[in-house]
Design a protein around this motif. Structure first.
Motif, PDB file in Angstrom:
ATOM      1  N   ASP A 339     -11.231  12.999  49.430  1.00 15.02           N
ATOM      2  CA  ASP A 339     -11.048  12.355  48.409  1.00 15.02           C
ATOM      3  C   ASP A 339      -9.951  12.971  47.713  1.00 15.02           C
ATOM      4  O   ASP A 339      -8.990  11.129  47.186  1.00 15.02           O
ATOM      5  CB  ASP A 339     -11.639  12.903  47.109  1.00 15.02           C
ATOM      6  N   PHE A 340      -9.381  14.036  47.723  1.00 16.95           N
ATOM      7  CA  PHE A 340      -8.150  14.028  47.776  1.00 16.95           C
ATOM      8  C   PHE A 340      -6.730  13.515  48.121  1.00 16.95           C
ATOM      9  O   PHE A 340      -6.510  12.199  47.824  1.00 16.95           O
ATOM     10  CB  PHE A 340      -7.841  15.834  47.509  1.00 16.95           C
ATOM     11  N   VAL A 341      -7.074  13.343  49.640  1.00 24.17           N
ATOM     12  CA  VAL A 341      -5.886  12.794  50.346  1.00 24.17           C
ATOM     13  C   VAL A 341      -6.194  11.162  49.832  1.00 24.17           C
ATOM     14  O   VAL A 341      -5.271  10.648  49.737  1.00 24.17           O
ATOM     15  CB  VAL A 341      -6.808  13.103  51.558  1.00 24.17           C
ATOM     16  N   MET A 342      -7.323  10.175  50.010  1.00 22.20           N
ATOM     17  CA  MET A 342      -7.111   9.019  49.543  1.00 22.20           C
ATOM     18  C   MET A 342      -6.746   8.880  48.280  1.00 22.20           C
ATOM     19  O   MET A 342      -5.537   7.188  48.224  1.00 22.20           O
ATOM     20  CB  MET A 342      -8.959   8.478  49.730  1.00 22.20           C
ATOM     21  N   ARG A 343      -7.179   9.493  47.020  1.00 23.04           N
ATOM     22  CA  ARG A 343      -6.395   9.037  45.800  1.00 23.04           C
ATOM     23  C   ARG A 343      -4.496   9.518  45.790  1.00 23.04           C
ATOM     24  O   ARG A 343      -4.450   8.891  45.145  1.00 23.04           O
ATOM     25  CB  ARG A 343      -6.965  10.191  44.588  1.00 23.04           C
ATOM     26  N   LEU A 344      -4.680  10.268  46.550  1.00 21.01           N
ATOM     27  CA  LEU A 344      -2.976  10.786  46.425  1.00 21.01           C
ATOM     28  C   LEU A 344      -2.077   9.408  47.835  1.00 21.01           C
ATOM     29  O   LEU A 344      -0.889   8.858  46.775  1.00 21.01           O
ATOM     30  CB  LEU A 344      -2.859  12.443  47.684  1.00 21.01           C
ATOM     31  N   LEU A 345      -2.814   9.260  48.543  1.00 19.64           N
ATOM     32  CA  LEU A 345      -2.323   7.584  49.305  1.00 19.64           C
ATOM     33  C   LEU A 345      -2.389   6.264  47.860  1.00 19.64           C
ATOM     34  O   LEU A 345      -1.296   5.762  48.661  1.00 19.64           O
ATOM     35  CB  LEU A 345      -3.067   7.290  50.904  1.00 19.64           C
ATOM     36  N   GLU A 346      -3.335   6.115  47.703  1.00 19.29           N
ATOM     37  CA  GLU A 346      -3.314   5.628  46.927  1.00 19.29           C
ATOM     38  C   GLU A 346      -2.615   5.131  45.539  1.00 19.29           C
ATOM     39  O   GLU A 346      -2.109   4.329  45.034  1.00 19.29           O
ATOM     40  CB  GLU A 346      -5.057   4.577  46.714  1.00 19.29           C
ATOM     41  N   SER A 347      -2.812   6.532  45.131  1.00 24.01           N
ATOM     42  CA  SER A 347      -1.525   6.275  44.017  1.00 24.01           C
ATOM     43  C   SER A 347      -0.319   6.759  44.336  1.00 24.01           C
ATOM     44  O   SER A 347       0.413   5.859  43.438  1.00 24.01           O
ATOM     45  CB  SER A 347      -2.363   7.350  42.558  1.00 24.01           C
ATOM     46  N   LYS A 348       0.126   7.017  45.441  1.00 21.76           N
ATOM     47  CA  LYS A 348       1.636   7.786  45.676  1.00 21.76           C
ATOM     48  C   LYS A 348       2.013   7.236  46.772  1.00 21.76           C
ATOM     49  O   LYS A 348       3.250   7.817  46.907  1.00 21.76           O
ATOM     50  CB  LYS A 348       1.348   9.415  45.056  1.00 21.76           C
ATOM     51  N   GLY A 349       0.989   6.333  47.673  1.00 20.44           N
ATOM     52  CA  GLY A 349       1.867   6.424  48.812  1.00 20.44           C
ATOM     53  C   GLY A 349       2.255   7.506  49.773  1.00 20.44           C
ATOM     54  O   GLY A 349       3.214   7.016  50.626  1.00 20.44           O
ATOM     55  N   VAL A 350       2.017   8.214  49.890  1.00 18.31           N
ATOM     56  CA  VAL A 350       1.843   9.554  50.514  1.00 18.31           C
ATOM     57  C   VAL A 350       0.605   9.932  51.682  1.00 18.31           C
ATOM     58  O   VAL A 350      -0.613  10.057  50.657  1.00 18.31           O
ATOM     59  CB  VAL A 350       2.061  10.832  49.660  1.00 18.31           C
ATOM     60  N   LEU A 351       0.647  10.136  52.299  1.00 18.99           N
ATOM     61  CA  LEU A 351      -0.541  10.426  53.402  1.00 18.99           C
ATOM     62  C   LEU A 351      -0.172  11.199  54.921  1.00 18.99           C
ATOM     63  O   LEU A 351       0.972  11.288  55.223  1.00 18.99           O
ATOM     64  CB  LEU A 351      -0.457   9.135  55.000  1.00 18.99           C
ATOM     65  N   VAL A 352      -1.419  12.254  54.252  1.00 18.49           N
ATOM     66  CA  VAL A 352      -1.570  13.225  54.872  1.00 18.49           C
ATOM     67  C   VAL A 352      -3.267  12.846  55.556  1.00 18.49           C
ATOM     68  O   VAL A 352      -3.299  12.105  55.437  1.00 18.49           O
ATOM     69  CB  VAL A 352      -1.571  14.593  54.048  1.00 18.49           C
ATOM     70  N   VAL A 353      -3.395  14.320  55.840  1.00 16.71           N
ATOM     71  CA  VAL A 353      -4.718  14.169  56.666  1.00 16.71           C
ATOM     72  C   VAL A 353      -5.537  15.318  56.360  1.00 16.71           C
ATOM     73  O   VAL A 353      -4.933  16.683  56.309  1.00 16.71           O
ATOM     74  CB  VAL A 353      -4.611  14.342  58.566  1.00 16.71           C
ATOM     75  N   HIS A 354      -6.629  14.684  55.632  1.00 15.69           N
ATOM     76  CA  HIS A 354      -8.519  15.761  55.820  1.00 15.69           C
ATOM     77  C   HIS A 354      -8.110  17.051  56.270  1.00 15.69           C
ATOM     78  O   HIS A 354      -8.231  16.554  57.596  1.00 15.69           O
ATOM     79  CB  HIS A 354      -9.015  14.338  54.261  1.00 15.69           C
ATOM     80  N   GLY A 355      -8.453  17.570  55.238  1.00 14.15           N
ATOM     81  CA  GLY A 355      -8.608  18.854  56.868  1.00 14.15           C
ATOM     82  C   GLY A 355     -10.333  19.024  57.343  1.00 14.15           C
ATOM     83  O   GLY A 355     -10.099  19.149  58.211  1.00 14.15           O
ATOM     84  N   SER A 356     -10.976  18.502  57.139  1.00  7.15           N
ATOM     85  CA  SER A 356     -12.232  18.390  57.287  1.00  7.15           C
ATOM     86  C   SER A 356     -12.120  17.545  58.693  1.00  7.15           C
ATOM     87  O   SER A 356     -12.824  18.394  58.813  1.00  7.15           O
ATOM     88  CB  SER A 356     -13.079  18.005  55.933  1.00  7.15           C
ATOM     89  N   GLY A 357     -11.368  17.298  58.619  1.00  2.82           N
ATOM     90  CA  GLY A 357     -11.136  16.172  60.222  1.00  2.82           C
ATOM     91  C   GLY A 357     -10.748  16.985  60.882  1.00  2.82           C
ATOM     92  O   GLY A 357     -10.598  16.901  62.347  1.00  2.82           O
ATOM     93  N   PHE A 358      -9.945  18.498  60.803  1.00  2.58           N
ATOM     94  CA  PHE A 358     -10.218  19.568  61.558  1.00  2.58           C
ATOM     95  C   PHE A 358     -10.952  20.354  61.855  1.00  2.58           C
ATOM     96  O   PHE A 358     -10.806  21.623  62.141  1.00  2.58           O
ATOM     97  CB  PHE A 358      -7.937  20.672  60.742  1.00  2.58           C
ATOM     98  N   GLY A 359     -12.231  20.102  61.683  1.00  5.44           N
ATOM     99  CA  GLY A 359     -13.361  20.867  61.516  1.00  5.44           C
ATOM    100  C   GLY A 359     -13.650  20.970  59.903  1.00  5.44           C
ATOM    101  O   GLY A 359     -13.167  22.017  59.187  1.00  5.44           O
ATOM    102  N   LYS A 360     -15.346  21.559  59.708  1.00  6.30           N
ATOM    103  CA  LYS A 360     -15.875  21.285  58.529  1.00  6.30           C
ATOM    104  C   LYS A 360     -15.814  22.176  58.292  1.00  6.30           C
ATOM    105  O   LYS A 360     -15.352  22.815  56.566  1.00  6.30           O
ATOM    106  CB  LYS A 360     -17.106  20.483  58.237  1.00  6.30           C
ATOM    107  N   GLN A 361     -16.163  23.467  58.659  1.00 11.18           N
ATOM    108  CA  GLN A 361     -16.340  24.607  58.278  1.00 11.18           C
ATOM    109  C   GLN A 361     -14.934  25.312  58.041  1.00 11.18           C
ATOM    110  O   GLN A 361     -14.827  26.066  56.989  1.00 11.18           O
ATOM    111  CB  GLN A 361     -16.893  25.469  58.987  1.00 11.18           C
ATOM    112  N   TYR A 362     -14.027  25.357  58.698  1.00 14.22           N
ATOM    113  CA  TYR A 362     -12.384  26.042  57.902  1.00 14.22           C
ATOM    114  C   TYR A 362     -12.189  25.108  57.398  1.00 14.22           C
ATOM    115  O   TYR A 362     -10.489  25.622  56.894  1.00 14.22           O
ATOM    116  CB  TYR A 362     -12.217  26.993  59.568  1.00 14.22           C
ATOM    117  N   GLY A 363     -11.936  23.594  57.885  1.00 11.62           N
ATOM    118  CA  GLY A 363     -10.877  22.638  57.324  1.00 11.62           C
ATOM    119  C   GLY A 363     -10.712  22.361  56.224  1.00 11.62           C
ATOM    120  O   GLY A 363      -9.911  21.821  55.402  1.00 11.62           O
ATOM    121  N   SER A 364     -12.198  22.573  55.988  1.00 12.29           N
ATOM    122  CA  SER A 364     -12.293  21.945  54.098  1.00 12.29           C
ATOM    123  C   SER A 364     -11.745  22.221  53.115  1.00 12.29           C
ATOM    124  O   SER A 364     -11.652  23.357  53.742  1.00 12.29           O
ATOM    125  CB  SER A 364     -14.127  21.651  54.109  1.00 12.29           C
TER     126      SER A 364
END
Length: 394
Positions: A339-364
């Protein structure tokens, strides 16, 4: 029509997120892309002597299949490089691949069967979990202290079961920039030996370290079943040319996999021959461009980490290698990390990658950003993130 469950489970957050960015761009908003770790896309190019080696090879007519294992001269130079880092290897123990991803696929398909488990450092580079799942296995994350770059050995021991076949390491790490010390590597090799496990160590960022000298796993491998993955995309700035390799430690325990894995190289015919000549030149030619690149990245790292740690709501350990920062989201006002990543993208145009995409246990609860862009782009992106944090509400 039917689609296999295996392929349905494959994810790659780093590129999947780009689809959302394109929609934002279509609305007329400029997007700062801080999602893909490709130095070449950010203006860093292989040196002219490497480009010339590629062109000369094509002009000489070397546009045919190479041997499936790779160009003999290149395998020799790779073995020399890995031996300098301590690995007991020779050109016969090296196999040239289409990037590290193909090498990883070959290794996982050679050692993983239905129901097997593979230990991955949490958080991890997504293709590790995807290839394990694709070949019927289960990825299992183990903890890493990101402040000290130290793997949790007790956690690893507790997660080894009769189904575990391998421990994967990525050092320097993507997405966190963690770099394992010689002591940690030695402990990991001991654990693997005690449990009869393969160690697969990805060292693609081996020369991109900032604070301490890099130690390769080869230095502590002894005669353990260590398989090193490496390539030319990051350090040698040849990402789009897709040249990687597998280097086997000279261990009797690797005899069977060393015999059977090359069959997969033969099935896919060969790696692109002109690009192998370019890779050869990148090892033989001047190396000063690497030093310059790393020096520039150190400035970028220091700037980004300082800015992030000054922002209320975020904290960021200092990455010791690679070119990624992995900040923790310390506030719950944004919902999930995605949600953080999508809101940052949509409101500010900055694209980063959500940590849970690198493993939910330690990336979330984290996100990954790439600090490869020019300083003015990074500064603008940091300003936008700071503004987003201070102005966004639930």
């Amino acid at each position: 029509m039917k689609v296999s469950q295996k392929v349905a489970g494959v994810e790659y957050a780093i590129r999947d997120i780009v689809l959302a960015a394109r929609k934002v761009q279509q609305k007329g908003m400029q997007v700062d892309y801080l999602n893909i770790g490709d130095p070449v896309q950010f203006g860093f190019q292989p040196p002219d002597n490497v480009k010339e080696a590629l062109i000369d090879s094509i002009r000489r007519g070397e546009n045919y299949y190479s041997s499936s294992e790779g160009l003999p001269e290149l395998r020799y130079e790779i073995a020399k490089k890995e031996a300098k880092k301590g690995l007991s290897t020779s050109s016969e123990d090296v196999l040239v691949t289409n990037g590290v991803s193909e090498g990883l696929d070959m290794i996982i398909s050679s050692i993983v069967e239905e129901g097997d488990e593979v230990l991955l450092p949490g958080p991890y580079y997504p293709p590790y979990a995807s290839y394990v799942r694709l070949h019927g296995g289960t990825p299992v994350e183990f903890g890493v202290d990101l402040e000290t770059s130290t793997p949790d050995i007790d956690d690893i021991r507790s997660k080894i079961t009769p189904r575990t076949v391998a421990i994967c390491l990525i050092s320097p790490n993507n997405p966190t920039g963690a770099v394992f010390s010689e002591e940690s590597l030695r402990e990991l090799v001991q654990v693997a030996d005690q449990n009869n496990l393969y160690i697969i160590c990805d060292e693609i960022y081996d020369q991109i370290t900032y604070d301490e000298k890099f130690v390769g796993i080869g230095k502590v491998a002894g005669d353990s079943p260590v398989i090193v993955l490496n390539g030319f995309s990051k350090v040698h700035l040849m990402s789009g040319w897709r040249i990687g390799y597998i280097a086997f430690n000279q261990s009797p325990k690797l005899d069977a996999v060393r015999q059977h894995l090359p069959k997969l190289a033969r099935v896919r015919i060969a790696t692109n021959l002109p690009f192998q000549h370019a890779a050869l030149e990148s090892l033989r030619g001047p190396q000063d461009y690497i030093t310059n690149f790393v020096s520039e990245m150190r400035k970028h790292r220091d700037f980004v980490v300082k800015r992030i740690n000054a922002m209320p709501g975020l904290s960021c350990p200092v990455p010791k290698g690679a070119f990624y920062a992995f900040p923790k989201i310390e506030t719950d006002k944004f919902g999930t990390d995605k949600d953080f990543v999508m809101r940052l993208l949509e409101s500010k145009g900055v694209l980063v990658v959500h940590g849970s995409g690198f493993g939910k246990q330690y990336g979330s609860g984290h996100f990954r950003l790439v600090f490869l862009p020019e300083m003015n782009v990074l500064e603008s992106a940091m300003n936008k993130i700071e503004d987003f944090l201070s102005t966004s509400t639930h």
